[in-house]
Every structure is written in C-alpha cells, then in structure tokens.
Design an enzyme around this catalytic site. Structure first.
Site, PDB file in Angstrom:
ATOM      1  CE  LYS A 135     -25.615 -10.414 -29.760  1.00 22.77           C
ATOM      2  NZ  LYS A 135     -24.257  -9.886 -29.448  1.00 22.77           N
ATOM      3  CD  GLU A 151     -15.945 -11.166 -31.511  1.00 17.36           C
ATOM      4  OE1 GLU A 151     -16.693 -10.555 -32.297  1.00 17.36           O
ATOM      5  OE2 GLU A 151     -16.322 -12.151 -30.837  1.00 17.36           O
ATOM      6  NE  ARG A 210     -26.717 -10.480 -34.465  1.00 17.14           N
ATOM      7  CZ  ARG A 210     -25.905  -9.450 -34.196  1.00 17.14           C
ATOM      8  NH1 ARG A 210     -24.820  -9.266 -34.914  1.00 17.14           N
ATOM      9  NH2 ARG A 210     -26.194  -8.596 -33.238  1.00 17.14           N
TER      10      ARG A 210
END
Length: 296
Positions: A154, A187, A55
């Site tokens: 991210k 989220e 990721r």
C-alpha cells in the site's frame, strides 16, 4: 461550543492539526515514497487492527523502509490517538513516510522514517448509495504489473488509482473496475469486487493484481459462515456483465452494492438479497469485535 481541535500523532507526539506539518524534503512528499493503512473504528473498537499493522510492516519491509517503532508500540500509539480525539466511530489513516532526505532519489539519505496517525472520519459514497447501489465503468487506466510493484504494497504513490478515479468521475460514475495487463479484472480504484451467480460467490484472485484487502478477508469469513461458497477466479468483464449480484468491499467503503456496469444493469439493477444479508452480517461483526480503545 467550540469543537476541540483534531489531534494528530506526528513522530511520537500528539499535536493539533494546525501544527501537524512535514518537511518539504520528506521523500513521502517528493516521491510518494512510503506506505499507509486505512483502518476503521466501530463502537469504540479498532477493527482488525493487528491485521492492518502486520500488512503495514510487510509493505514497509517490501520497499526496504524501516519503521522506527515496534508493532506493539504502533498499536499503542494508534489507540491512544483515537482516544485523544474521543472517537467512537471513525477512520484512521496511518502513514509511514521515508522521511527527510536530499532532493535525489537515494532513500538511504533519509535517516529516519516519519510516522503520522490521523484519527478522524471519512465518507467515500453518499449514504443513499448503500441502499440503491453504485454505477461502475471499466477504467482505461490499467493496474501496474506485479513485476513493477506488488499490489500488496500500500504505497503512498496512488497516482494509478487517482487517474482511474478521474475517469469514473468524468463518466458520472462512483467507481470503476481496473483491469490488469492481460485484460482480466483486478479490483476497483479503491475497493475489492465480488459477484454472485446462481448462489455462488466469485472474486478475482490476488494474482490478478488485487490487494488482499482486510475487509475482503473479513467478508469472505462472513460469507463462509453463511454457508456460501466463495471462489477466487481469473475474472473477465463477462462474469460481471452476467452476474446476479455485485458488491464492493474496502475499509473506507465498507460493503456496498453495485447495480450497473458499463451502462448494463447487474441482475435486476437493484441490490441483491444475498448482498443485503452480507452487509447486515458484516456490520454486526464490525460493531462487536476489535481492539478496545482506552478512553479516559
């Protein structure tokens, strides 16, 4: 006895914490230009390290950031940093910055990305909250549209999440739910969210603006092994208000119950039976699997 200084991996070298410094011209500092991963160490193993590194490299690729070492070299550097600090249980923060450049936005003036690996500890919530549960609010701060930046990246620019976290703290709560531009649940400020209703498990779709969390995926595996049906849905606040149980997942948070939302009790206002079972089984998984650390 004096505590040994924390050793930080900085661009290929292990240096004491006091010497781990980056340039004021690093675009990671100037513009939040870079990406990161948070990773857990359990019982001398790094949990889901391969998934985290994949990721990380995908985040970098998405923002046209070249990481100057291979995934295999990054894995070696990560476990060696953990070993150098003799950590059996803890937390890793792996940061890739765009690197040193000019004061302008142009990232191509940054010739080489910076690599920082910190192996230490982290505590997001008080220990008792894992037994009594969190109180949640709806944050006024919305998640950015995926048309602006994919939630799967991210990024080092976490201002959106930080502003939402400020709302939670000012409201006297530990966490908050962030909605997308359509008003559906995406989220929390740093965690994924799950609810349980009539023995079925529900969580927002990735398309709703949620990060496809590593812990999220691990917990879904655990629940399916338990025989629970897990559904990814377009979730409104109504579904949380009327849920029987609720819990959050994240690398730093692990798995933690939520018992109140917008001052409404979730279920009976206590951590639910299935939530407690999921937490127990996740702990067993986390403490028995992972990439071994080569301690000396």
């Amino acid at each position: 006895m004096a505590t040994a200084p924390l050793l930080i991996h900085l661009d290929g070298k292990l240096v004491p914490e006091s010497e781990a410094k980056v340039s004021v011209f690093d675009h990671g500092l100037l513009y939040g230009d870079g990406c990161f991963e948070g990773i857990r160490i359990y019982n001398g193993r790094v949990f889901r390290l391969t998934e985290h590194l994949v990721r990380l490299y995908e985040s970098a690729r998405s923002i046209c950031l070249t990481i100057p070492i291979s995934i295999e070299e990054m894995e070696k550097a990560t476990v060696e940093t953990v070993a150098a600090n003799n950590l059996r249980d803890g937390y890793i923060r792996l940061v890739i910055t765009r690197g040193v450049g000019s004061l302008g936005l142009n990232p191509y003036q940054c010739p080489k990305a910076g690599i920082i690996i910190i192996a230490s500890g982290i505590t997001l919530y008080a220990k008792e909250k894992y037994e009594t549960g969190l109180n949640l609010i709806t944050c006024a701060t919305r998640r950015p549209t995926p048309a602006a930046l994919s939630p799967q990246v991210k990024s080092l620019n976490y201002l959106n999440n930080i502003m939402a976290k400020i709302e939670c703290i000012q409201a006297g709560c530990e966490e908050g739910i962030m909605l997308n531009e359509q008003g559906y649940v995406a989220e929390c400020t740093g965690d994924n969210i799950f609810i349980i209703k009539n023995g079925q498990v529900y969580t927002p779709t990735i398309a709703s603006g949620a990060l496809n969390g590593i812990t999220r995926m691990a917990v879904i595996e655990v629940m399916r092994e338990m025989g629970l049906q897990v559904h990814e849905i377009t979730m409104s606040r109504h579904e949380i208000y009327t849920a029987d149980e609720c819990f959050l997942t994240g690398t730093a948070a692990e798995v933690i119950p939520a018992v109140q939302y917008d001052r409404r009790p979730i279920g009976d206002g206590k951590p639910g039976k299935l939530t407690t079972e999921v937490i127990t089984k996740f702990k067993a998984l986390a403490n028995s699997t992972g990439t071994p650390v080569p301690y000396k």
